[in-house]
Design an enzyme around this catalytic site. Structure first.
Site, PDB file in Angstrom:
ATOM      1  N   GLU A  29       5.845  22.270   2.719  1.00 12.22           N
ATOM      2  CA  GLU A  29       4.940  23.142   3.464  1.00 12.22           C
ATOM      3  C   GLU A  29       3.492  22.993   2.979  1.00 12.22           C
ATOM      4  O   GLU A  29       2.544  23.042   3.778  1.00 12.22           O
ATOM      5  CB  GLU A  29       5.360  24.614   3.310  1.00 12.22           C
ATOM      6  CG  GLU A  29       6.668  24.991   4.001  1.00 12.22           C
ATOM      7  CD  GLU A  29       7.904  24.686   3.152  1.00 12.22           C
ATOM      8  OE1 GLU A  29       7.769  24.032   2.083  1.00 12.22           O
ATOM      9  OE2 GLU A  29       9.012  25.087   3.554  1.00 12.22           O
ATOM     10  N   LEU A  30       3.320  22.819   1.662  1.00  9.96           N
ATOM     11  CA  LEU A  30       1.951  22.718   1.140  1.00  9.96           C
ATOM     12  C   LEU A  30       1.265  21.451   1.641  1.00  9.96           C
ATOM     13  O   LEU A  30       0.084  21.452   1.984  1.00  9.96           O
ATOM     14  CB  LEU A  30       1.955  22.745  -0.402  1.00  9.96           C
ATOM     15  CG  LEU A  30       0.564  22.653  -1.030  1.00  9.96           C
ATOM     16  CD1 LEU A  30      -0.275  23.876  -0.670  1.00  9.96           C
ATOM     17  CD2 LEU A  30       0.640  22.513  -2.546  1.00  9.96           C
ATOM     18  N   ARG A 529       0.533  14.072  -1.723  1.00  8.26           N
ATOM     19  CA  ARG A 529       1.392  12.903  -1.578  1.00  8.26           C
ATOM     20  C   ARG A 529       2.737  13.094  -2.301  1.00  8.26           C
ATOM     21  O   ARG A 529       2.781  13.456  -3.471  1.00  8.26           O
ATOM     22  CB  ARG A 529       0.691  11.666  -2.118  1.00  8.26           C
ATOM     23  CG  ARG A 529       1.511  10.452  -1.955  1.00  8.26           C
ATOM     24  CD  ARG A 529       0.732   9.156  -1.928  1.00  8.26           C
ATOM     25  NE  ARG A 529       1.698   8.071  -2.091  1.00  8.26           N
ATOM     26  CZ  ARG A 529       2.438   7.597  -1.098  1.00  8.26           C
ATOM     27  NH1 ARG A 529       2.305   8.065   0.118  1.00  8.26           N
ATOM     28  NH2 ARG A 529       3.311   6.644  -1.333  1.00  8.26           N
ATOM     29  N   CYS A 530       3.818  12.837  -1.555  1.00  7.52           N
ATOM     30  CA  CYS A 530       5.158  12.995  -2.112  1.00  7.52           C
ATOM     31  C   CYS A 530       5.924  11.682  -1.991  1.00  7.52           C
ATOM     32  O   CYS A 530       5.627  10.883  -1.115  1.00  7.52           O
ATOM     33  CB  CYS A 530       5.930  14.066  -1.345  1.00  7.52           C
ATOM     34  SG  CYS A 530       5.121  15.659  -1.394  1.00  7.52           S
ATOM     35  N   ASP A 613       7.270  -8.484  -8.165  1.00  6.06           N
ATOM     36  CA  ASP A 613       6.256  -7.495  -8.538  1.00  6.06           C
ATOM     37  C   ASP A 613       6.739  -6.564  -9.643  1.00  6.06           C
ATOM     38  O   ASP A 613       7.845  -6.035  -9.558  1.00  6.06           O
ATOM     39  CB  ASP A 613       5.910  -6.616  -7.326  1.00  6.06           C
ATOM     40  CG  ASP A 613       5.177  -7.383  -6.240  1.00  6.06           C
ATOM     41  OD1 ASP A 613       4.436  -8.326  -6.576  1.00  6.06           O
ATOM     42  OD2 ASP A 613       5.345  -7.035  -5.052  1.00  6.06           O
ATOM     43  N   HIS A 708      -8.393  -0.600  -2.949  1.00  8.17           N
ATOM     44  CA  HIS A 708      -8.157   0.847  -2.844  1.00  8.17           C
ATOM     45  C   HIS A 708      -9.284   1.552  -2.106  1.00  8.17           C
ATOM     46  O   HIS A 708      -9.146   2.689  -1.704  1.00  8.17           O
ATOM     47  CB  HIS A 708      -7.971   1.448  -4.239  1.00  8.17           C
ATOM     48  CG  HIS A 708      -6.833   0.808  -4.976  1.00  8.17           C
ATOM     49  ND1 HIS A 708      -7.020  -0.249  -5.837  1.00  8.17           N
ATOM     50  CD2 HIS A 708      -5.501   1.036  -4.934  1.00  8.17           C
ATOM     51  CE1 HIS A 708      -5.836  -0.627  -6.308  1.00  8.17           C
ATOM     52  NE2 HIS A 708      -4.906   0.135  -5.786  1.00  8.17           N
ATOM     53  N   CYS A 740      -4.518  -5.898  -5.052  1.00  3.24           N
ATOM     54  CA  CYS A 740      -3.213  -5.292  -4.744  1.00  3.24           C
ATOM     55  C   CYS A 740      -2.889  -5.577  -3.277  1.00  3.24           C
ATOM     56  O   CYS A 740      -3.668  -6.237  -2.584  1.00  3.24           O
ATOM     57  CB  CYS A 740      -3.230  -3.790  -5.037  1.00  3.24           C
ATOM     58  SG  CYS A 740      -1.579  -3.055  -5.165  1.00  3.24           S
TER      59      CYS A 740
HETATM   60  N1  GLN Z   1       3.841  -6.712  -2.926  1.00  2.56           N
HETATM   61  C1  GLN Z   1       3.441  -5.350  -2.923  1.00  2.56           C
HETATM   62  C2  GLN Z   1       2.377  -5.139  -1.852  1.00  2.56           C
HETATM   63  O1  GLN Z   1       1.610  -6.006  -1.615  1.00  2.56           O
HETATM   64  C3  GLN Z   1       2.869  -4.929  -4.242  1.00  2.56           C
HETATM   65  C4  GLN Z   1       2.469  -3.486  -4.238  1.00  2.56           C
HETATM   66  C5  GLN Z   1       2.035  -2.965  -5.582  1.00  2.56           C
HETATM   67  O2  GLN Z   1       1.638  -3.683  -6.446  1.00  2.56           O
HETATM   68  N2  GLN Z   1       2.078  -1.684  -5.766  1.00  2.56           N
HETATM   69  O3  GLN Z   1       2.284  -4.096  -1.268  1.00  2.56           O
HETATM   70 ZN    ZN Z   2      -0.532  -3.822  -6.902  1.00  2.00          ZN
END
Ligand code: GLN
Ligand code: ZN
Length: 773
Positions: A29-30, A529-530, A613, A708, A740
């Site tokens: 809910e939150l 985030r969950c 990974d 990011h 990433c």
């Molecule tokens: N292979 C994954 C991706 O590209 C690696 C994600 C991660 O490092 N958290 O999404």
């Molecule tokens: Zn990553």
């Protein structure tokens, strides 16, 4: 809401509690409410109503389970460390001009158009992330206890035996970071300012006493870590000072996530009234050694972090043995139930046997209640909880899925050759011959944007509105687009883009034996985030290939090499709830063998490069320095076991992110991957120097830009990153990639960013070929 079963406690103490509870709401809910508030769809009054009802529901639930002391002030709109910063007047100056307190709070948490948010990092060794308070020259601490007092008043009005929970001063500062103009100032630990905080805590205690609070809990999980020198002395000094203030409630110092050992003894020497201890991660010996015969001890004998039903007979035994060594005893969970889902009710798809082995937060409350009654009245055998516990334990030890002979035999048959490949130089030569690549090869980390079409197809499959064949066709369409995109921007090593993966762990868990999924088992990761971690309950094996079809389909569309993408054993374990009936190392090796089977099948299908990974390698690192060698040993071994089954000609890549790597840098080299891509864009390539110092000599792809952030990097920025990288490693070891996966970005952003990355790489190749004098 009858309380008549609650035992009558030792005068002035309590018998039944937990250190804290989750706050996202049983049905998130939150999450819905704060996200609606951020989007401007609701107002603060509405949000507060949701918050109040979440807190009230959990208080009532605890009272129903016989709790005679209920943690309050554990609710948070976003994060409890941020709440503590608000209470202590330690928000960063950049949000000070935001007049509305709630908007100021959310700006510190999430940033806005003009201010950057606080940094976020992992809460000890859990998957919860907290906001890191910034302590700078402008920080002048000042107490604002209104939120705590408000929670206390709300609870008291409902007749709840409220025990406010507040982050303790040592933990607050130890988890903060110093900010300032010069490097020297920044290198000073925020703990240096502890004496400024003590008067505020004295004042806080007095205000709580005036509000009629009987017990207050200060959380000091830092006392189970090696995060600072002299923690025992510091704990003794701080809690001597706080306990000497006469105008205060009874003071409980709560530790969790480990064994406080000498710090427990130090606390025992002060005038505090009680200590909370984690008897799942720590041991009862410390309590005996610490001489706590004058203290109220809150014994965390029910695991607050994992989801297994407690062996109640064993827990009761532990409690009985402890009793002569303490002043009085309360039963509790080992830590806040923040880290487990709310309730098992409604998990109808979990099979009966497994269901019987599990306890989420609500079921843990019942266990705590039953233990407490049994301890007081000594009638364990009349408690249905105890009977259920015995039955579950028996069923769990005899279930064939937990002891699969084929898996066990494979494990005992392993020898060191199973985790050793040929010499790295030999492999390099074989790989270069098998698959020639340009110098400074360009690639990506695996995922491409999770588009609306992908999400729609996934939920349509789940709802049954499309069949598996249609779903497959839609995913293939996505793969084709991603392959075309990569060819267009000119990358050297392509990927299929991972459209079929909802989550990099869940995707594999759904296909492996020994795992189960929950319907509503959400836990907070950070803010709104969950995550819904899979449950690793049995022996792990891979019945059929998991990724080969998608990867070979991608390869069929292009002449460029396609890299296969897998998640490594350490990360799969770190992001799941894991069986607690055998060492983690054994479980890790089982997962490793399943991943190894997949690598071998990928190789057989003609995939020349396989990436495994391990973003969570740093996450599971033990809090105590002394335990780290053993962890890294099994973690590295599991990774190697998962990757050492392929030929020399197959290139094994790995990817690491989400952390500072200083503590695990030696282990990264020991993984023995052919190529390691690693988050570095934000740390300006410092990681490369660290890797060199650790003797790392393999190929490496330090992320050249930060995915990011929605900001698209310029060619110049990427070129600067590349030059920095070339200053640390030779050109024939360097790969060019983002830091990433790209799943959180938009396709239009990705196209521009990757074009620039390729352009920067092409220019750098020319520079390397003809170095400017
Ligand atoms: N292979 C994954 C991706 O590209 C690696 C994600 C991660 O490092 N958290 O999404
Ligand atoms: Zn990553």
């Amino acid at each position: 809401m009858s309380n008549d079963k609650a035992p009558s406690p030792h005068r002035g103490t309590f018998t039944t509690t937990v250190p804290g509870v989750a706050r996202i709401g049983a049905n998130r809910e939150l999450k819905r409410a704060v996200e609606a508030y951020w989007a401007g769809r609701t107002d603060a009054a509405n949000l507060k109503q949701v918050a109040d009802s979440i807190a009230r529901d959990s208080w009532n639930q605890m009272v129903r389970n016989g709790f005679d002391s209920v943690p309050v002030n554990t609710f948070s709109y976003y994060d409890h460390m941020l709440d503590a910063a608000v209470m202590l007047g330690a928000l960063p100056p950049r949000v000070a001009s935001i007049a509305d307190p709630l908007d100021r709070y959310f700006a510190a948490a999430r940033g806005n158009d003009t201010v950057a948010p606080l940094e976020m990092t992992k809460w000890f060794d859990t998957n919860y992330h907290y906001l890191v308070p910034e302590i700078g020259p402008e920080t002048s601490f000042a107490l604002d206890a209104s939120i705590v007092l408000g929670a206390v008043a709300d609870a008291q009005a409902l007749g709840i035996p409220a025990r406010p929970v507040i982050v303790g001063p040592i933990t607050f500062l130890a988890l903060s970071k110093t900010v300032g103009a010069d490097a020297e100032a920044v290198s000073i630990s925020p703990l240096a300012r502890i004496d400024e905080l003590l008067p505020l805590y004295v004042d806080l205690l007095a205000q709580l006493a005036a509000a009629g609070v009987e017990w207050v809990q200060l959380d000091e999980p830092t006392l189970v870590t090696d995060q600072a020198e002299g923690l025992a002395d510091l704990a003794e000094r701080v809690y001597r000072a706080l306990s000497e203030s006469t105008d205060r409630p009874k003071l409980l110092v709560q530790t969790y996530f480990g064994d406080a050992r000498d710090r427990l003894a130090a606390l025992g020497r002060t005038g505090i009234d009680g200590v909370g201890v984690d008897l799942i991660a720590g041991s009862a010996d410390s309590i005996r050694d610490a001489q706590l015969t004058g203290k109220h001890v809150v014994a965390g004998v029910v695991d607050g972090r994992n989801i297994w039903r407690t062996d109640l007979h064993a827990a009761l035994e532990t409690l009985r043995e402890l009793r002569p060594h303490v002043g009085s005893l309360a039963v509790s969970t080992s830590c806040s139930t923040l880290h487990v889902p709310y309730t098992l009710r409604g998990e109808s798809q979990i099979d009966d046997a497994l269901y019987g082995w599990l306890a989420f937060a609500e079921e843990k409350f019942a266990e705590v209640g039953a233990l407490s009654r049994a301890l007081l009245h000594g009638e364990a055998d009349q408690e249905p909880q105890f009977t259920a516990s015995r039955t579950a334990l028996l069923s769990r030890t005899t279930d064939p899925r937990l002891h699969v002979p084929a898996v066990r035999e494979r494990l005992t048959g392993l020898s060191s050759s199973d985790w050793t490949r040929a010499d790295a130089a030999v492999r390099r030569e074989a790989q270069d011959a098998a698959l020639p690549l340009p110098i400074l090869p360009t690639t990506t980390i695996g995922s491409y944007p999770q588009t609306v079409e992908i999400r729609r197809a996934r939920s349509a499959l789940k709802n049954g509105t499309i069949d598996a064949a249609t779903y497959r066709a839609r995913m293939e369409q996505e793969i084709a687009q991603v392959i075309a995109l990569q060819e267009k921007v000119g990358l050297d090593v392509l990927v299929h883009g991972e459209p079929e993966r909802n989550d990099m762990v869940q995707y594999f868990a759904e296909q492996l034996d020994g795992f189960a999924a929950t319907a509503n088992g959400w836990v907070q990761s950070y803010g709104s985030r969950c995550v819904r971690p899979p449950i690793l309950f049995g022996d792990v094996a891979r019945p059929t290939p998991m990724t080969v079809g998608w990867t070979t389909y991608a390869q069929s569309l292009t002449n460029r090499p396609v890299k296969g993408m897998l998640t490594g054993p350490v990360t799969i374990i770190a992001w799941s709830f894991v069986r607690d009936d055998q060492p983690l190392a054994v479980t890790a090796n089982q997962v490793a063998l399943a991943i190894r089977d997949e690598t071998v099948d990928l190789e057989r299908a003609g995939v020349p490069i396989i990436q495994v990974d391990e973003p969570a390698l740093r996450e599971l690192l033990p809090l105590r320095t002394a335990d780290r060698v053993a962890y890294l040993d099994w973690a590295v071994r599991a990774f190697r076991l998962s990757t050492a089954g392929v030929e020399d000609t197959t290139a094994v890549h790995t990817h690491l992110c989400y952390s500072e790597f200083g503590d695990v840098i030696g282990a990264i080299a020991a993984l023995d991957a052919d190529v390691t891509s690693i988050e570095a864009a934000r740390s300006h390539m410092e990681v490369l120097d660290d890797l060199n110092d650790a003797g790392f000599a393999a190929q490496v792809g330090p992320g050249v830009y930060d995915i990011h952030s929605p900001r698209i990097p310029s060619i110049d920025e990427i070129t600067t990153s590349l030059r920095e990288a070339l200053g640390a490693v030779s050109a024939n070891r360097l790969w060019v990639n983002p830091d990433c996966g790209l799943k959180t970005r938009r396709t239009d952003e990705v196209v521009v960013a990757l074009k620039r990355m390729v352009a920067a790489a092409v220019a750098a190749r020319a520079e390397v070929a003809a170095p400017v004098a």
